[in-house]
Motif scaffolding. Structure first.
Motif, mmCIF file in Angstrom:
data_model
loop_
_atom_site.group_PDB
_atom_site.id
_atom_site.type_symbol
_atom_site.label_atom_id
_atom_site.label_comp_id
_atom_site.label_asym_id
_atom_site.label_seq_id
_atom_site.Cartn_x
_atom_site.Cartn_y
_atom_site.Cartn_z
ATOM 1 N N ALA A 82 141.334 20.844 1.056
ATOM 2 C CA ALA A 82 141.983 22.144 1.286
ATOM 3 C C ALA A 82 143.508 21.997 1.347
ATOM 4 O O ALA A 82 144.246 22.890 0.911
ATOM 5 N N LYS B 15 144.610 27.864 5.740
ATOM 6 C CA LYS B 15 144.571 28.534 7.040
ATOM 7 C C LYS B 15 143.242 28.286 7.764
ATOM 8 O O LYS B 15 143.211 28.208 9.000
ATOM 9 N N ASN B 16 142.171 28.125 7.008
ATOM 10 C CA ASN B 16 140.856 27.880 7.619
ATOM 11 C C ASN B 16 140.743 26.487 8.238
ATOM 12 O O ASN B 16 139.992 26.276 9.191
ATOM 13 N N VAL B 17 141.482 25.518 7.697
ATOM 14 C CA VAL B 17 141.372 24.136 8.203
ATOM 15 C C VAL B 17 142.522 23.745 9.121
ATOM 16 O O VAL B 17 142.443 22.720 9.794
ATOM 17 N N SER B 18 143.608 24.521 9.129
ATOM 18 C CA SER B 18 144.769 24.152 9.956
ATOM 19 C C SER B 18 145.317 25.358 10.713
ATOM 20 O O SER B 18 146.067 26.166 10.145
ATOM 21 N N PRO B 19 144.997 25.490 11.992
ATOM 22 C CA PRO B 19 145.530 26.589 12.810
ATOM 23 C C PRO B 19 147.058 26.566 12.906
ATOM 24 O O PRO B 19 147.692 27.622 12.945
ATOM 25 N N ILE C 174 144.179 30.659 1.783
ATOM 26 C CA ILE C 174 143.071 30.965 2.703
ATOM 27 C C ILE C 174 142.387 29.674 3.154
ATOM 28 O O ILE C 174 142.071 29.495 4.339
ATOM 29 N N GLN C 175 142.185 28.750 2.222
ATOM 30 C CA GLN C 175 141.570 27.459 2.546
ATOM 31 C C GLN C 175 142.410 26.689 3.562
ATOM 32 O O GLN C 175 141.884 26.121 4.525
ATOM 33 N N ASN D 251 143.865 32.036 -2.877
ATOM 34 C CA ASN D 251 142.636 31.401 -2.402
ATOM 35 C C ASN D 251 142.928 30.072 -1.725
ATOM 36 O O ASN D 251 142.309 29.728 -0.707
ATOM 37 N N SER E 54 148.746 22.363 -1.765
ATOM 38 C CA SER E 54 148.968 23.583 -0.973
ATOM 39 C C SER E 54 150.449 23.887 -0.738
ATOM 40 O O SER E 54 150.773 24.851 -0.061
ATOM 41 N N LYS F 248 148.585 27.799 9.723
ATOM 42 C CA LYS F 248 148.302 29.244 9.664
ATOM 43 C C LYS F 248 149.369 30.025 10.421
ATOM 44 O O LYS F 248 149.950 30.987 9.904
#
Length: 415
Positions: A282, A309-313, A306-307, A303, A286, A316
């Protein structure tokens, strides 16, 4: 035998005031040679203004002119010498189509400069009409004919720099009129002494009329403005602020990517290793989805964001803060609202952007000044990009002065 009709037609084609063709010949491998003479029987003394008919002697020589099709054209001209009855001294007549001590016509020089500004010296010289040395002389002559570059109506000034040689720390200062979008000066260095010398030459009256100066986050520029421009508001360029924020965001991205890679190397349990590899996948590629304006992302980049942000707060939150301050700059039109919004951003960003936070606090007044008129160095950056293109084609220039002249002519040469 030379026919009168041929001579008349050639004179009309030549189209030089008070000059007529008296003969012509074609030399294979050389070009067309037109022998010319002046229609005037007198000349004016440059010292006393007296007209003289007293011919002293003839001075015939060859000059290059605009080619006819693919054929080079040479003019055999006679710059006559007269004797002034009043001064009792000889003088050479003035020919307005060729400079004194030049081996080409003014119009050939003008056309050549146009071509050089669109290409480069070597490609123009390769055509065989003029030499590299002649082109450099043309550029120098043209720079002397430039209008006075002292910016008489300057209200908003942009100060920045470009690297003369990338990676060598050799920079030159760039001064731009933000209202006319024109380059004012390009200096051989960016030290305060060099810039101050140029600014002082403008005079106190001009410096006092400057209202805003957009700069990057270098204190040297700020000190110059405070010292020399008492009525000017220093405005910190918003794009340099965003550059620093993006740099800090990218540093965090690299840090997280390295940490995951280290964990993968150390992890022995397959389940945990697979989880880490998903996170690494992810985070890979990036950079641009994180740093690019979110509104400008394509579907693939959106996309990827989004990946991430899902794995790294942390990434994000940092990305959201980056987008927030960008919108603050884009949508805030007065300093009062700017103070409030920027203050709120700083209170939240301190944990995630410590370096940028400190920079913004140090330059707070200058950053807030942006919200009054939206003054920034975006235009300067555009000019800098064009200067870099000129620099890349500048292998035809032998020194900085030739480069400086080429740059100024791009904005001030009258086509």
């Amino acid at each position: 035998m030379v026919h009168k009709n041929d001579i008349k037609i050639l004179t009309e084609i030549l189209d030089l005031d008070d000059i007529k063709v008296i003969s012509h010949r074609l030399h294979e491998g050389i070009g067309i040679i037109l022998q010319t003479e002046s229609k005037k029987l007198d000349a004016t003394c440059p010292k006393c203004g007296t007209k003289s008919h007293n011919l002293h002697q003839n001075h015939r020589h060859i000059v290059k002119d605009l080619p006819f099709g693919e054929k080079p054209v040479f003019l055999e001209i006679n710059r006559r010498q007269f004797k002034c009855r009043k001064c009792q001294k000889p003088f050479s007549e003035y020919l307005d189509f060729v400079r004194k001590k030049r081996t080409y016509t003014k119009r050939l020089a003008h056309k050549t400069i146009q071509e050089v500004l669109e290409n480069d010296i070597h490609s123009v010289a390769s055509k065989g009409i003029v030499t590299t040395e002649e082109i450099e002389r043309m550029l120098k002559d043209a720079s002397e004919d430039l209008p006075n570059l002292k910016p008489l109506n300057l209200k908003r000034l942009g100060l920045d720099e470009i690297a003369l040689i990338k990676g060598k720390g050799n920079y030159c200062a760039v001064l731009v009129d933000l209202d006319t979008s024109k380059l004012i000066a390009i200096l051989s260095g960016r030290t305060q002494e060099i810039i101050k010398k140029t600014l002082m030459e403008w005079g106190t009256k001009l410096l006092e009329q400057i209202k805003e100066v957009s700069i990057d986050l270098w204190r040297g520029y700020k000190n110059l403005v405070l010292e020399l421009m008492p009525n000017a508001q220093v405005v910190a360029d918003r794009f340099h602020v965003m550059t620093q924020i993006n740099k800090e965001l990218d540093t965090q991205r690299k840090r997280e990517k390295r940490n995951i890679e280290d964990l993968i190397k150390k992890e022995k349990l397959a389940a945990k290793k697979d989880e880490y590899e998903d996170i690494l996948l992810a985070l890979k590629n990036s950079k641009y989805p994180l740093l690019k304006n979110e509104d400008n992302l394509n579907e693939e980049q959106a996309n990827k964001l989004i990946q991430v942000k899902n794995v790294s707060p942390v990434l994000k939150v940092m990305h959201e803060l980056k987008e927030k301050i960008r919108k603050i700059f884009n949508k805030t039109n007065d300093w009062y609202a700017g103070v409030f919004k920027l203050g709120m951003w700083l209170s939240r960003a301190k944990k995630y952007f410590p370096n940028s936070n400190n920079t913004i606090i140090r330059w707070y007044d200058e950053i807030i000044a942006y919200f009054d008129n939206g003054t920034n160095s975006g235009m300067v950056e555009g000019i800098n990009n064009k200067l870099k293109l000129i620099k890349r084609s500048g292998y035809g220039f032998r020194n900085f002065e030739n480069f400086r002249i080429r740059c100024l002519l791009n904005w001030h040469f009258i086509y």
